[in-house]
Design a protein around this motif. Structure first.
Motif, PDB file in Angstrom:
ATOM      1  N   GLY A  52     -24.237   8.371  28.664  1.00 10.99           N
ATOM      2  CA  GLY A  52     -25.638   7.955  29.071  1.00 10.99           C
ATOM      3  C   GLY A  52     -25.737   8.077  30.510  1.00 10.99           C
ATOM      4  O   GLY A  52     -24.902   7.775  31.248  1.00 10.99           O
ATOM      5  N   ILE A  53     -27.086   8.192  30.973  1.00 16.15           N
ATOM      6  CA  ILE A  53     -27.440   8.440  32.198  1.00 16.15           C
ATOM      7  C   ILE A  53     -27.298   7.175  32.991  1.00 16.15           C
ATOM      8  O   ILE A  53     -27.779   5.879  32.350  1.00 16.15           O
ATOM      9  N   GLY A  54     -26.738   7.028  34.011  1.00 18.89           N
ATOM     10  CA  GLY A  54     -26.340   5.731  34.844  1.00 18.89           C
ATOM     11  C   GLY A  54     -24.690   5.372  34.538  1.00 18.89           C
ATOM     12  O   GLY A  54     -24.343   4.526  35.245  1.00 18.89           O
ATOM     13  N   TYR A  55     -24.112   6.101  33.645  1.00 14.06           N
ATOM     14  CA  TYR A  55     -22.721   5.878  33.377  1.00 14.06           C
ATOM     15  C   TYR A  55     -21.943   6.968  33.582  1.00 14.06           C
ATOM     16  O   TYR A  55     -20.804   6.844  34.190  1.00 14.06           O
ATOM     17  N   LYS A  56     -22.316   8.107  33.023  1.00 14.83           N
ATOM     18  CA  LYS A  56     -21.536   9.132  33.325  1.00 14.83           C
ATOM     19  C   LYS A  56     -21.259   9.749  34.510  1.00 14.83           C
ATOM     20  O   LYS A  56     -20.368  10.078  35.082  1.00 14.83           O
ATOM     21  N   GLU A  57     -22.451   9.721  35.378  1.00 11.02           N
ATOM     22  CA  GLU A  57     -22.353   9.801  36.860  1.00 11.02           C
ATOM     23  C   GLU A  57     -21.349   8.926  37.491  1.00 11.02           C
ATOM     24  O   GLU A  57     -20.632   9.416  38.496  1.00 11.02           O
ATOM     25  N   VAL A  58     -21.210   7.704  37.527  1.00 13.49           N
ATOM     26  CA  VAL A  58     -20.461   6.610  37.815  1.00 13.49           C
ATOM     27  C   VAL A  58     -19.049   7.006  37.536  1.00 13.49           C
ATOM     28  O   VAL A  58     -17.837   7.039  38.180  1.00 13.49           O
ATOM     29  N   VAL A  59     -18.739   7.459  36.130  1.00 14.89           N
ATOM     30  CA  VAL A  59     -17.277   7.700  35.546  1.00 14.89           C
ATOM     31  C   VAL A  59     -16.829   8.892  36.455  1.00 14.89           C
ATOM     32  O   VAL A  59     -15.655   8.938  36.857  1.00 14.89           O
ATOM     33  N   ASP A  60     -17.765   9.835  36.681  1.00 15.61           N
ATOM     34  CA  ASP A  60     -17.275  10.901  37.403  1.00 15.61           C
ATOM     35  C   ASP A  60     -16.720  10.570  38.734  1.00 15.61           C
ATOM     36  O   ASP A  60     -15.782  11.293  39.192  1.00 15.61           O
ATOM     37  N   TYR A  61     -17.546   9.951  39.238  1.00 10.38           N
ATOM     38  CA  TYR A  61     -17.171   9.407  40.561  1.00 10.38           C
ATOM     39  C   TYR A  61     -15.682   8.499  40.751  1.00 10.38           C
ATOM     40  O   TYR A  61     -14.968   8.838  41.682  1.00 10.38           O
ATOM     41  N   LEU A  62     -15.795   7.606  39.844  1.00 10.27           N
ATOM     42  CA  LEU A  62     -14.731   6.948  39.784  1.00 10.27           C
ATOM     43  C   LEU A  62     -13.338   7.801  39.467  1.00 10.27           C
ATOM     44  O   LEU A  62     -12.216   7.398  39.960  1.00 10.27           O
ATOM     45  N   GLU A  63     -13.445   8.841  38.819  1.00 19.26           N
ATOM     46  CA  GLU A  63     -12.385   9.788  38.539  1.00 19.26           C
ATOM     47  C   GLU A  63     -12.239  10.833  39.566  1.00 19.26           C
ATOM     48  O   GLU A  63     -11.506  11.998  39.643  1.00 19.26           O
ATOM     49  N   ASN A  64     -12.879  10.765  40.838  1.00 20.04           N
ATOM     50  CA  ASN A  64     -12.945  11.516  41.988  1.00 20.04           C
ATOM     51  C   ASN A  64     -13.492  13.103  41.616  1.00 20.04           C
ATOM     52  O   ASN A  64     -13.001  14.187  42.331  1.00 20.04           O
ATOM     53  N   LYS A  65     -14.074  13.286  40.644  1.00 12.86           N
ATOM     54  CA  LYS A  65     -14.817  14.566  40.181  1.00 12.86           C
ATOM     55  C   LYS A  65     -16.047  14.721  41.249  1.00 12.86           C
ATOM     56  O   LYS A  65     -16.369  15.706  41.397  1.00 12.86           O
ATOM     57  N   THR A  66     -16.808  13.607  41.680  1.00 13.08           N
ATOM     58  CA  THR A  66     -17.683  13.794  42.643  1.00 13.08           C
ATOM     59  C   THR A  66     -17.553  12.590  43.907  1.00 13.08           C
ATOM     60  O   THR A  66     -16.885  11.769  43.802  1.00 13.08           O
ATOM     61  N   ASP A  67     -18.313  13.034  44.869  1.00 14.98           N
ATOM     62  CA  ASP A  67     -18.400  11.953  46.028  1.00 14.98           C
ATOM     63  C   ASP A  67     -19.609  11.147  45.925  1.00 14.98           C
ATOM     64  O   ASP A  67     -20.419  11.320  44.999  1.00 14.98           O
ATOM     65  N   TYR A  68     -19.417  10.253  46.517  1.00 21.03           N
ATOM     66  CA  TYR A  68     -20.537   8.940  46.636  1.00 21.03           C
ATOM     67  C   TYR A  68     -21.992   9.487  46.564  1.00 21.03           C
ATOM     68  O   TYR A  68     -22.770   9.085  45.752  1.00 21.03           O
ATOM     69  N   ASP A  69     -22.403  10.173  47.530  1.00 16.98           N
ATOM     70  CA  ASP A  69     -23.462  10.903  47.910  1.00 16.98           C
ATOM     71  C   ASP A  69     -23.937  11.750  46.625  1.00 16.98           C
ATOM     72  O   ASP A  69     -25.029  11.888  46.288  1.00 16.98           O
ATOM     73  N   GLU A  70     -22.864  12.669  46.173  1.00 16.58           N
ATOM     74  CA  GLU A  70     -23.595  13.346  44.967  1.00 16.58           C
ATOM     75  C   GLU A  70     -23.631  12.566  43.872  1.00 16.58           C
ATOM     76  O   GLU A  70     -24.605  12.951  43.068  1.00 16.58           O
ATOM     77  N   MET A  71     -23.045  11.323  43.594  1.00 18.22           N
ATOM     78  CA  MET A  71     -23.253  10.747  42.534  1.00 18.22           C
ATOM     79  C   MET A  71     -24.380   9.967  42.683  1.00 18.22           C
ATOM     80  O   MET A  71     -25.166  10.072  41.541  1.00 18.22           O
ATOM     81  N   LEU A  72     -24.774   9.611  43.737  1.00 21.01           N
ATOM     82  CA  LEU A  72     -26.123   8.886  43.987  1.00 21.01           C
ATOM     83  C   LEU A  72     -27.299  10.141  43.496  1.00 21.01           C
ATOM     84  O   LEU A  72     -28.357   9.489  42.863  1.00 21.01           O
ATOM     85  N   ARG A  73     -27.110  11.116  44.075  1.00 19.04           N
ATOM     86  CA  ARG A  73     -28.014  12.234  43.642  1.00 19.04           C
ATOM     87  C   ARG A  73     -28.099  12.651  42.454  1.00 19.04           C
ATOM     88  O   ARG A  73     -29.397  12.866  41.791  1.00 19.04           O
ATOM     89  N   LEU A  74     -27.177  12.797  41.758  1.00 20.94           N
ATOM     90  CA  LEU A  74     -27.187  13.034  40.162  1.00 20.94           C
ATOM     91  C   LEU A  74     -27.883  11.819  39.420  1.00 20.94           C
ATOM     92  O   LEU A  74     -28.571  11.769  38.441  1.00 20.94           O
ATOM     93  N   LEU A  75     -27.310  10.444  39.923  1.00 21.89           N
ATOM     94  CA  LEU A  75     -27.926   9.440  39.166  1.00 21.89           C
ATOM     95  C   LEU A  75     -29.594   9.295  39.040  1.00 21.89           C
ATOM     96  O   LEU A  75     -30.391   9.309  38.513  1.00 21.89           O
ATOM     97  N   LYS A  76     -30.107   9.764  40.373  1.00 23.25           N
ATOM     98  CA  LYS A  76     -31.538   9.689  40.614  1.00 23.25           C
ATOM     99  C   LYS A  76     -32.140  10.953  39.779  1.00 23.25           C
ATOM    100  O   LYS A  76     -33.228  10.936  39.221  1.00 23.25           O
ATOM    101  N   ARG A  77     -31.370  12.097  40.166  1.00 28.56           N
ATOM    102  CA  ARG A  77     -32.034  13.233  39.515  1.00 28.56           C
ATOM    103  C   ARG A  77     -32.026  13.266  38.044  1.00 28.56           C
ATOM    104  O   ARG A  77     -33.150  13.430  37.346  1.00 28.56           O
TER     105      ARG A  77
END
Length: 308
Positions: A239-264
């Motif tokens: 779900g939106i709001g969770y998949k983006e953070v999971v990817d960040y916590l697994e180092n698949k994205t950085d913090y700024d990219e996680m935030l951008r994807l969450l908002k987008r």
């Protein structure tokens, strides 16, 4: 008369705020129609109301199952109608609130759902295809099995695309033929449906701000705690709001990219929700800006409209 109020609309538009005012005025209860708020522990990312508010005004269909447990629209439909009927027997007007279009449709249309068992192994295989090859691979697969489904399923609704492919694989039947009466209105109840709307750019700005607030409230710690207890491959974590953070916590994205994807992705969800609700001409659209963002006035308008 079996009056039921439904407050629908995109994420972040103010549905919860309005529903609380209506519940206070009507001395009634609230039924959540949000496919993510059913999961226990997923609080910040789904913008659940606080425990204090829930103690004051009863909310149903929040915290129903754990994040690794199955809960689908068929379960929602059965549970929601049972609650609605119980409230009506007590002389209370049920207030259904949420933005999950299929949940809302399961109430206001005569939808019938089969009781086929979920095929977890095949479903996980489809999620892997999505993660490795993207949504187009799933769309191509669905097109080969049930092209008519593409007329009613949005290309970005990955959960439902997977559900349609899984249904065909498990039952041998076409998902598009599952509900031939998809647009037969449910006239067993007197539904009063109101959709809140706001000028798109202002709503998107509000959504961006809300994402920032969720981060400040501890969304990352919430997700980190959840994936330490439950399988991160569970559908709830898609779900939106969770998949983006999971990817960040697994180092698949950085913090700024996680935030951008969450908002987008949250903005895209709002757009899809608008598109979904535009299909139903029974819906009364309410521009919150025209009321000066005064939800008391909006509630008074709704109550007058129902009386009339």
């Amino acid at each position: 008369m079996k009056d039921v109020i439904l407050i629908v609309g995109p994420t972040g538009v103010g549905k919860t705020k309005l529903s609380l005012i209506l519940a206070n005025k009507l001395k009634s209860k609230i039924i959540s129609a949000d496919s993510m708020q059913i999961y226990r522990g997923m609080d910040i990312g789904t913008a659940k109301v606080s425990r204090e508010i829930q103690d004051d005004i009863k909310h149903y269909l929040i915290d129903v199952v754990n994040p690794d447990e199955e809960y689908n629209v068929s379960n929602f439909q059965e549970d929601a109608f049972q609650i609605i009927d119980n409230l009506l027997l007590k002389g209370q007007t049920p207030i259904v609130v949420g933005g999950t279009g299929l949940y809302i449709n399961s109430l206001v249309y005569k939808l019938e759902f089969g009781n086929e068992e979920p095929n977890e192994e095949y479903r996980n295989k489809l999620w892997r295809i999505y993660e490795e090859k993207g949504s187009q691979a799933l769309l191509d697969l669905l097109k080969s099995k049930d092209p008519n489904s593409l007329q009613t399923i949005h290309g970005n609704n990955i959960k439902r695309i997977i559900r349609a492919i899984e249904y065909n694989h498990t039952t041998g039947l076409k998902y598009s033929e599952k509900n031939d009466n998809f647009r037969e209105e449910n006239k067993d109840y007197n539904f009063h449906i109101y959709c809140l709307e706001e000028e798109r750019s202002k709503l998107y700005e509000r959504i961006n701000h809300r994402v920032d607030e969720m981060i400040d409230e501890g969304l990352l710690k919430e997700v980190e705690s959840l994936i330490s207890k439950y399988d991160k491959n569970s559908i709830s974590f898609k779900g939106i709001g969770y998949k983006e953070v999971v990817d960040y916590l697994e180092n698949k994205t950085d913090y700024d990219e996680m935030l951008r994807l969450l908002k987008r992705n949250s903005r895209r969800l709002a757009k899809r929700q608008y598109t979904w609700f535009r299909r139903d001409n029974r819906i009364n659209w309410i521009d919150i800006e025209k009321y000066g963002y005064d939800f008391e006035k909006i509630a008074e308008y709704i109550l007058r409209d129902i009386d009339e």
